[in-house]
Design an enzyme around this catalytic site. Structure first.
Site, PDB file in Angstrom:
ATOM      1  N   SER A 126       0.857  -1.183   0.000  1.00 12.88           N
ATOM      2  CA  SER A 126       0.000   0.000   0.000  1.00 12.88           C
ATOM      3  C   SER A 126       0.894   1.235   0.000  1.00 12.88           C
ATOM      4  O   SER A 126       1.682   1.431   0.933  1.00 12.88           O
ATOM      5  CB  SER A 126      -0.901   0.019   1.236  1.00 12.88           C
ATOM      6  OG  SER A 126      -1.681   1.194   1.261  1.00 12.88           O
ATOM      7  N   ASN A 128       0.139   4.185   0.624  1.00 11.85           N
ATOM      8  CA  ASN A 128      -0.191   4.907   1.861  1.00 11.85           C
ATOM      9  C   ASN A 128      -0.969   3.935   2.720  1.00 11.85           C
ATOM     10  O   ASN A 128      -2.079   3.535   2.381  1.00 11.85           O
ATOM     11  CB  ASN A 128      -1.024   6.156   1.576  1.00 11.85           C
ATOM     12  CG  ASN A 128      -1.248   6.991   2.831  1.00 11.85           C
ATOM     13  OD1 ASN A 128      -1.480   6.457   3.910  1.00 11.85           O
ATOM     14  ND2 ASN A 128      -1.165   8.300   2.689  1.00 11.85           N
ATOM     15  N   HIS A 158       2.423  17.999   1.364  1.00 11.08           N
ATOM     16  CA  HIS A 158       3.374  17.321   2.243  1.00 11.08           C
ATOM     17  C   HIS A 158       4.452  18.285   2.719  1.00 11.08           C
ATOM     18  O   HIS A 158       4.518  19.428   2.270  1.00 11.08           O
ATOM     19  CB  HIS A 158       4.020  16.131   1.527  1.00 11.08           C
ATOM     20  CG  HIS A 158       3.099  14.959   1.370  1.00 11.08           C
ATOM     21  ND1 HIS A 158       2.217  14.854   0.321  1.00 11.08           N
ATOM     22  CD2 HIS A 158       2.902  13.857   2.142  1.00 11.08           C
ATOM     23  CE1 HIS A 158       1.526  13.727   0.440  1.00 11.08           C
ATOM     24  NE2 HIS A 158       1.916  13.114   1.536  1.00 11.08           N
ATOM     25  N   LYS A 162       9.826  16.797   1.001  1.00  5.67           N
ATOM     26  CA  LYS A 162       9.391  15.577   0.306  1.00  5.67           C
ATOM     27  C   LYS A 162       9.563  15.764  -1.207  1.00  5.67           C
ATOM     28  O   LYS A 162       9.088  16.727  -1.783  1.00  5.67           O
ATOM     29  CB  LYS A 162       7.927  15.251   0.621  1.00  5.67           C
ATOM     30  CG  LYS A 162       7.450  13.964  -0.062  1.00  5.67           C
ATOM     31  CD  LYS A 162       6.027  13.615   0.327  1.00  5.67           C
ATOM     32  CE  LYS A 162       5.517  12.382  -0.415  1.00  5.67           C
ATOM     33  NZ  LYS A 162       6.250  11.161  -0.084  1.00  5.67           N
ATOM     34  N   GLY A 167       2.980   9.232  -3.851  1.00  5.82           N
ATOM     35  CA  GLY A 167       2.552   7.945  -4.384  1.00  5.82           C
ATOM     36  C   GLY A 167       1.072   7.710  -4.156  1.00  5.82           C
ATOM     37  O   GLY A 167       0.393   7.071  -4.969  1.00  5.82           O
ATOM     38  N   THR A 168       0.573   8.243  -3.048  1.00  2.00           N
ATOM     39  CA  THR A 168      -0.854   8.108  -2.745  1.00  2.00           C
ATOM     40  C   THR A 168      -1.701   8.865  -3.763  1.00  2.00           C
ATOM     41  O   THR A 168      -2.731   8.374  -4.240  1.00  2.00           O
ATOM     42  CB  THR A 168      -1.153   8.642  -1.329  1.00  2.00           C
ATOM     43  OG1 THR A 168      -0.374   7.898  -0.393  1.00  2.00           O
ATOM     44  CG2 THR A 168      -2.621   8.507  -0.993  1.00  2.00           C
TER      45      THR A 168
END
Length: 249
Positions: A126, A128, A158, A162, A167-168
């Site tokens: 996953s 996230n 974020h 970062k 990715g989420t």
């Protein structure tokens, strides 16, 4: 459940702390590249009362095969790096150890490798691993089915340092079948993580928002995954596979 942890960055530290405070599970060890903490254990590091071993081991002094033989675990939770799966994947799958990966980005090469491991063991990934964001994904999917032609924009926020697109957010875009250009990125201060899906209708707007208040949410999500994988057969699993039974009407 006996758990081993890969990765001890900001997220890894939060996950270790959550496991140490959970009486149903035991943090057996943390495997790292550096050997700076090898003489300590995680409970001492955090100042937490815990009976978990939680020892630190370094790849410079301890081979992963030896570690899994001498200190067996039921599951490995991975918060290390995109390449981390290659360090332990084959060894873990061979011993039928559950692999729970929370790595934000994998290339097609790593995803192919995960599916290969899933032929022998339980493999979960996953981008996230928080429960809340995966609830958001489910709700977004349902709304898209109701209104397939709705305008969709995704906003991800974020902390300042970062790198790359979340990715989420990419996962949300994939699930909703919208282009990556619809992802709007904000980097500021120490924002832990915020994702918003905006559904634009002609005369109204629906906004679904998830915000991580603390990185401890990653620990809760990882343990949720570990507990719901206990009776699964070897295979490749995503968060929606674990949530699906709860959404049956």
């Amino acid at each position: 459940m006996k758990i081993g942890l890969f990765g001890f960055g900001k997220a890894g530290k939060a996950v270790a702390s959550v496991i140490l405070q959970n009486k149903e599970h035991s943090l057996q060890w943390i495997y790292r590249k550096t050997n700076r903490l090898n003489s300590r254990d995680a409970a001492e590091f955090f100042g937490i009362e815990s009976n978990d071993p939680g020892h630190f081991y370094s790849e410079k002094k301890q081979d992963i095969e030896e570690l899994l033989e001498e200190h067996p675990v039921d599951a490995i939770i991975d918060f290390s790096s995109q390449e981390g799966i290659y360090a332990y994947g084959e060894s873990a799958a061979k011993k039928n150890i559950k692999i729970i990966s929370a790595i934000s980005h994998y290339s097609d090469k790593e995803i192919k490798f995960l599916h290969k491991l899933a032929q022998k063991a339980i493999v979960f990934w996953s981008p996230n691993i928080t429960l809340g964001i995966n609830y958001l994904l489910y709700a977004s999917t349902f709304l898209k089915k109701i209104a397939p032609s709705v305008d969709i924009e995704i906003v991800e926020e974020h902390f300042k340092d970062k790198k790359g697109v979340s990715g989420t957010a990419i996962r949300i875009a994939d699930v909703l079948d919208v282009k990556d250009e619809k992802i709007n990125t904000i980097r500021a201060g120490g924002i832990v993580g915020k994702h918003e899906v905006i559904f634009g209708f002609p005369f109204q707007t629906v906004r679904l928002i998830h915000e991580s208040i603390s990185r401890d949410a990653f620990g809760n999500g990882a343990l949720f995954a570990a507990e719901h994988l206990i009776n699964k057969k070897p295979g490749f699993y995503k968060f929606e596979d674990l949530l699906q039974p709860y959404f049956k009407v």
